[in-house]
Structure formats: structure tokens, C-alpha cells
Scaffold this motif. Structure first.
Motif, PDB file in Angstrom:
ATOM      1  N   ASN A 202     -12.779   8.690  -6.374  1.00 45.63           N
ATOM      2  CA  ASN A 202     -13.794   8.891  -7.412  1.00 45.63           C
ATOM      3  C   ASN A 202     -14.481   7.590  -7.815  1.00 45.63           C
ATOM      4  N   ILE A 203     -14.034   6.485  -7.224  1.00 46.45           N
ATOM      5  CA  ILE A 203     -14.705   5.198  -7.430  1.00 46.45           C
ATOM      6  C   ILE A 203     -15.561   4.918  -6.204  1.00 46.45           C
ATOM      7  N   LYS A 231     -10.347   6.782 -14.950  1.00 48.35           N
ATOM      8  CA  LYS A 231     -11.103   7.272 -16.108  1.00 48.35           C
ATOM      9  C   LYS A 231     -11.588   6.098 -16.952  1.00 48.35           C
ATOM     10  N   TYR A 233     -12.063   3.059 -15.912  1.00 39.42           N
ATOM     11  CA  TYR A 233     -13.068   2.347 -15.104  1.00 39.42           C
ATOM     12  C   TYR A 233     -14.455   2.950 -15.314  1.00 39.42           C
ATOM     13  N   HIS A 234     -14.540   4.266 -15.285  1.00 45.25           N
ATOM     14  CA  HIS A 234     -15.836   4.933 -15.449  1.00 45.25           C
ATOM     15  C   HIS A 234     -16.374   4.774 -16.869  1.00 45.25           C
ATOM     16  N   GLN A 235     -15.487   4.766 -17.850  1.00 48.69           N
ATOM     17  CA  GLN A 235     -15.929   4.563 -19.233  1.00 48.69           C
ATOM     18  C   GLN A 235     -16.511   3.171 -19.419  1.00 48.69           C
ATOM     19  N   ASP A 237     -17.746   1.348 -16.945  1.00 52.11           N
ATOM     20  CA  ASP A 237     -18.889   1.223 -16.042  1.00 52.11           C
ATOM     21  C   ASP A 237     -20.173   1.739 -16.687  1.00 52.11           C
ATOM     22  N   THR A 238     -20.048   2.794 -17.494  1.00 53.49           N
ATOM     23  CA  THR A 238     -21.247   3.372 -18.121  1.00 53.49           C
ATOM     24  C   THR A 238     -21.821   2.472 -19.204  1.00 53.49           C
TER      25      THR A 238
END
Length: 302
Positions: A202-203, A231, A233-235, A237-238
Motif C-alpha cells: 500500500n506504499i 497507516k 505513513y499515509h497520515q 504523507d498527506t
């Protein structure tokens, strides 16, 4: 004892039939083909070649020695499957571990089922049969699924019917091929599970994948810990502005597609490092002498 003698007599009798050049069997409609195809026959090991379509590329030396010891004591319990290539010449469809272990203990013959199949049928038989095995690693299974799709022209739906797996299960395996080759190799070596891989995929950024992979291995993170890390990481990243330099470090499309073709051809993870648009290096990992020899044969054709 009488049962063993009967089996040997059957195998030896049919072996003699196959060694008659005047009655060589090349198709299922040839004379005596019904006596050979589908029966157990004792074949000379020296007349059998390995299957280039074999999806398995890792053969653990320790377990191979254990199988060899069992064969030395009990013989080959489950026959291998081969296809007939020509007069006194055969190619493995399944059973390469039994074939290798039998050679290790010095056997001259091995019980085998004979099939008459073309290359495409042989590929499909080898892939489908091996996918059913319990000891393939997730990347080997994923590569086998991908080869069935690409080379046998199966859709995921038809593949689901052919191998008896849910379409969602097949899709989950195929997604693992989006992982960086270094991580794929780590999965094949047992450093992380399919659950870890499903979280990592998912990365999108390969370097970030590798960074988290190293953290998983170094800190022995569980699958749940990995999912939480992805999870987080995505938080993060945004909340970051888009990187202006990321495209400069990204490999050109022709390299990405080319590396994928090489990895599929060799059935191993292939790592590429680029420096500029047309410079770089390729590394191909291997885990045993046998795997090195298999890769060398695929590259050199010798």
C-alpha cells in the motif's frame, strides 16, 4: 514383498517398450500409447531433463537432504510426472525435488507418470500443480499466477476456476509483485510474511517501502504493527507538500517494464539502481548453487 515385485515388473516391462526405436510413441494415438500414458514407468534419470517452466526456484539444501535420506530408506513413494520429448528423452512436469533427491542418493531410475503434452500444456500443468503445493513461498505463487495469466492467456476469473482459489485471493498474491524486488527476495527468504507484504504494497514509493521493510526486520514488527506503520505513513504523507525532486530519482518507464520482464523470466526478484536516464546496474539474488545454475542457464541458454 510380492507387491513390490509386481510394481517393478510393470515398470520395467513398459520401460523396455519405450526403448524400442521402431515403435517410438510420439502421440496419444500411436500404437501402445495407451499402455504407457498414465501408467507408472521406471525411467532412467539420465534421460530426464528439468523443466524450464518450473515455478519453484528455491530448493532448501537441508530439506532436500532429508528427502534424499527418506528415499534411500524407503524409495520414491510418489512418482514424478514427465512429458515425452522424443525417443528416450523426457522433461519434468512435476516432482523436481524427488528427482534431485534421487540423484543425490545415486539412484539410476525413478518411477514416473508419462504425459504427452506441448510446451503450453506442460507449462500449465507444471504451474497449476505446483501452485497446489503447501511449501511454495508467496512470491513463487504470485509469479506462477502471473505466468498463467500472461502465457496461457487466462483472466483472473478463469484462473480462479482453474486453480480452485477465490479471485480475491489471486488478486492479493498478484499485488505482491508490486513490491520492490528487495522486499520480494526478503519474503522468499522468510524474513517477512504475506501479511507484511500485503501491508507494504500500500506504499507506492519503493524507497519508503524498503525503509519500512528494514524496520520490520530490524525490530521484528508484527503484521498488525506493520499495518499501523503504513497507516501512520499515509497520515504523514498527506500533510507534506508534493516533492519536486521525486520524479528525478524515479527510474524511466523502459527500465521499470524491462526489470519486470527480467524478473518474470528468471522467476526471482531483480533489483535495479539508476544514475541518470540511461545508466545504472542490475543485481540478481540467488540462495543456492542450484538456483545460481538455473539462473545462469536461463541467461546464457547453455
Amino acid at each position: 514383498m510380492a507387491k513390490a515385485v509386481k510394481k517393478q515388473a510393470l515398470g520395467r516391462g513398459l520401460s523396455a517398450l519405450l526403448k524400442d526405436p521402431d515403435n517410438d510413441i510420439q502421440s496419444a494415438t500411436d500404437k501402445n500409447a495407451d499402455k504407457v500414458v498414465g501408467n507408472i514407468i521406471e525411467l532412467d534419470l539420465e534421460h530426464i531433463e528439468v523443466n524450464p517452466f518450473q515455478p519453484r526456484s528455491n530448493f532448501n539444501d537441508e530439506t532436500l537432504q532429508e528427502l534424499a535420506t527418506s528415499i534411500r530408506e524407503l524409495g520414491v513413494i510418489q512418482p514424478i510426472t514427465v512429458r515425452k520429448l522424443g525417443f528416450n528423452k523426457y522433461q519434468l512436469v512435476s516432482g523436481e525435488r524427488r528427482f534431485r533427491a534421487s540423484k543425490l542418493v545415486g539412484l539410476e531410475t525413478i518411477p514416473a507418470y508419462i504425459r504427452i503434452a506441448n510446451d503450453q500444456e506442460s507449462l500449465e500443468m507444471a504451474l497449476v500443480e505446483n501452485i497446489q503445493r503447501q511449501d511454495l513461498d508467496p512470491i513463487e505463487i504470485a509469479l506462477s499466477y502471473q505466468r498463467l495469466i500472461d502465457e496461457i492467456n487466462l483472466t483472473q476469473e478463469k484462473l480462479s476456476d482453474r486453480v480452485g482459489k477465490k479471485r480475491s485471493t489471486i488478486a492479493n498474491y498478484l499485488r505482491l509483485l508490486k513490491l520492490d524486488p528487495i522486499i520480494q527476495t526478503g519474503m522468499r527468504d522468510g524474513f517477512l510474511s504475506m501479511g507484511h507484504g500485503r501491508a507494504l504494497v500500500n506504499i507506492d514509493n519503493r524507497q519508503d517501502q524498503i525503509s519500512l521493510y528494514e524496520k520490520i526486520v530490524g525490530q521484528n514488527l508484527s503484521v498488525r504493527d506493520t499495518e499501523n506503520a503504513v497507516k501512520t505513513y499515509h497520515q504523514k504523507d498527506t500533510s507534506k507538500p508534493p516533492s519536486k525532486t521525486s520524479s528525478k530519482n524515479e527510474a524511466p518507464v523502459y527500465i521499470k517494464s524491462g526489470v519486470k520482464e527480467i524478473a518474470e523470466h528468471l522467476s526471482v526478484g531483480v533489483n535495479v539502481k539508476t544514475s541518470g536516464k540511461s545508466k545504472g546496474s542490475i543485481s540478481i539474488p540467488f540462495n543456492s548453487k542450484e538456483e545460481f545454475e538455473r539462473i545462469k542457464k536461463l541467461i546464457t541458454g547453455a
